[in-house]
Design a protein around this motif. Structure first.
Motif, PDB file in Angstrom:
ATOM      1  N   VAL A  43       0.826  -1.215  -0.052  1.00 15.01           N
ATOM      2  CA  VAL A  43       0.136  -0.030  -0.012  1.00 15.01           C
ATOM      3  C   VAL A  43       0.726   1.153  -0.083  1.00 15.01           C
ATOM      4  N   HIS A  44       0.203   2.128  -0.645  1.00 14.31           N
ATOM      5  CA  HIS A  44       1.169   3.743  -0.702  1.00 14.31           C
ATOM      6  C   HIS A  44       0.306   4.558  -0.586  1.00 14.31           C
ATOM      7  N   GLY A  45      -0.060   5.119   0.355  1.00 12.81           N
ATOM      8  CA  GLY A  45      -0.951   6.155   0.502  1.00 12.81           C
ATOM      9  C   GLY A  45      -0.550   7.711  -0.005  1.00 12.81           C
ATOM     10  N   LEU A  46      -1.364   8.021  -0.925  1.00 11.79           N
ATOM     11  CA  LEU A  46      -1.188   9.155  -1.453  1.00 11.79           C
ATOM     12  C   LEU A  46      -1.551  10.553  -0.726  1.00 11.79           C
ATOM     13  N   GLY A  47      -2.583  10.408  -0.015  1.00  7.78           N
ATOM     14  CA  GLY A  47      -2.955  11.672   0.700  1.00  7.78           C
ATOM     15  C   GLY A  47      -4.401  11.437   1.302  1.00  7.78           C
ATOM     16  N   GLU A  48      -5.202  12.586   1.448  1.00  4.42           N
ATOM     17  CA  GLU A  48      -6.350  12.923   1.734  1.00  4.42           C
ATOM     18  C   GLU A  48      -6.914  14.031   0.908  1.00  4.42           C
ATOM     19  N   ILE A  49      -8.035  13.909   0.469  1.00  4.48           N
ATOM     20  CA  ILE A  49      -9.002  14.953  -0.048  1.00  4.48           C
ATOM     21  C   ILE A  49     -10.342  14.698   0.063  1.00  4.48           C
ATOM     22  N   PHE A  50     -10.987  15.880   0.271  1.00  3.80           N
ATOM     23  CA  PHE A  50     -12.440  15.833   0.872  1.00  3.80           C
ATOM     24  C   PHE A  50     -12.633  14.996   2.260  1.00  3.80           C
ATOM     25  N   GLY A  51     -11.754  14.895   3.076  1.00  3.59           N
ATOM     26  CA  GLY A  51     -11.818  14.174   4.211  1.00  3.59           C
ATOM     27  C   GLY A  51     -11.600  12.753   3.855  1.00  3.59           C
ATOM     28  N   VAL A  52     -11.327  12.130   2.732  1.00  2.65           N
ATOM     29  CA  VAL A  52     -11.093  10.917   2.514  1.00  2.65           C
ATOM     30  C   VAL A  52      -9.786  10.637   2.125  1.00  2.65           C
ATOM     31  N   GLU A  53      -9.300   9.377   2.639  1.00  2.00           N
ATOM     32  CA  GLU A  53      -7.863   8.686   2.257  1.00  2.00           C
ATOM     33  C   GLU A  53      -7.985   8.313   0.742  1.00  2.00           C
ATOM     34  N   PHE A  54      -6.832   8.497  -0.021  1.00  2.00           N
ATOM     35  CA  PHE A  54      -6.769   7.760  -1.122  1.00  2.00           C
ATOM     36  C   PHE A  54      -5.235   7.341  -1.336  1.00  2.00           C
ATOM     37  N   GLY A  55      -5.044   6.292  -2.146  1.00  2.00           N
ATOM     38  CA  GLY A  55      -3.916   5.788  -2.394  1.00  2.00           C
ATOM     39  C   GLY A  55      -3.902   4.619  -3.396  1.00  2.00           C
ATOM     40  N   LEU A  56      -2.570   3.842  -3.378  1.00  3.45           N
ATOM     41  CA  LEU A  56      -2.661   2.700  -4.311  1.00  3.45           C
ATOM     42  C   LEU A  56      -2.513   1.588  -3.374  1.00  3.45           C
ATOM     43  N   TRP A  57      -2.938   0.525  -3.869  1.00  2.00           N
ATOM     44  CA  TRP A  57      -3.030  -0.934  -3.162  1.00  2.00           C
ATOM     45  C   TRP A  57      -2.701  -2.022  -4.255  1.00  2.00           C
TER      46      TRP A  57
END
Length: 126
Positions: A43-57
């Protein structure tokens, strides 16, 4: 429109990256989750936007069980089947995933992931 230029910290262009070229560090699937083979996940977290975590898995070939978080994802590469088990009030369902598939998993779903070709997805999760 909200501007968030820090979500890709560490990347030269803070607004764009090639999700298929990001190097992920795999770890073996925990023995308690292992169903078949010797899969690994990364997993590689890319950040947070609009209060939601996003990333790659990513997951390599094999099978594992999981209990899901609330998540929406898009498959970028690979092939897998996800079975949602009839637990916690959810009906049993089977999803065949390929590049381009969009999937919404609900928090508390018990799933089995069977990966036939290394699967990479971009996710939004609470």
């Amino acid at each position: 429109m909200i501007s968030n230029t820090s979500v890709f910290d560490g990347y030269e262009d803070t607004r764009s990256l090639n999700a298929l070229e990001v190097v992920l560090v795999p770890e073996p699937v925990d023995a308690a989750q292992l169903v078949d083979g010797t899969p690994s996940t990364a997993v590689h977290g890319l950040g947070e936007i609009f209060g939601v975590e996003f990333g790659l898995w990513e997951m390599t070939e094999g099978a594992m069980q999981d209990v899901e978080a609330e998540e929406l994802f898009i498959v970028l590469a690979g092939r897998a089947t996800v079975t949602v088990h009839a637990v916690n009030g959810f009906a049993e369902q089977v999803f065949d995933l390929v590049a381009g598939s969009v999937c919404h998993l609900r928090e508390g779903m018990h799933t089995t992931w069977v990966v036939d070709q290394p699967l990479r997805k971009i996710y939004l999760a609470k």
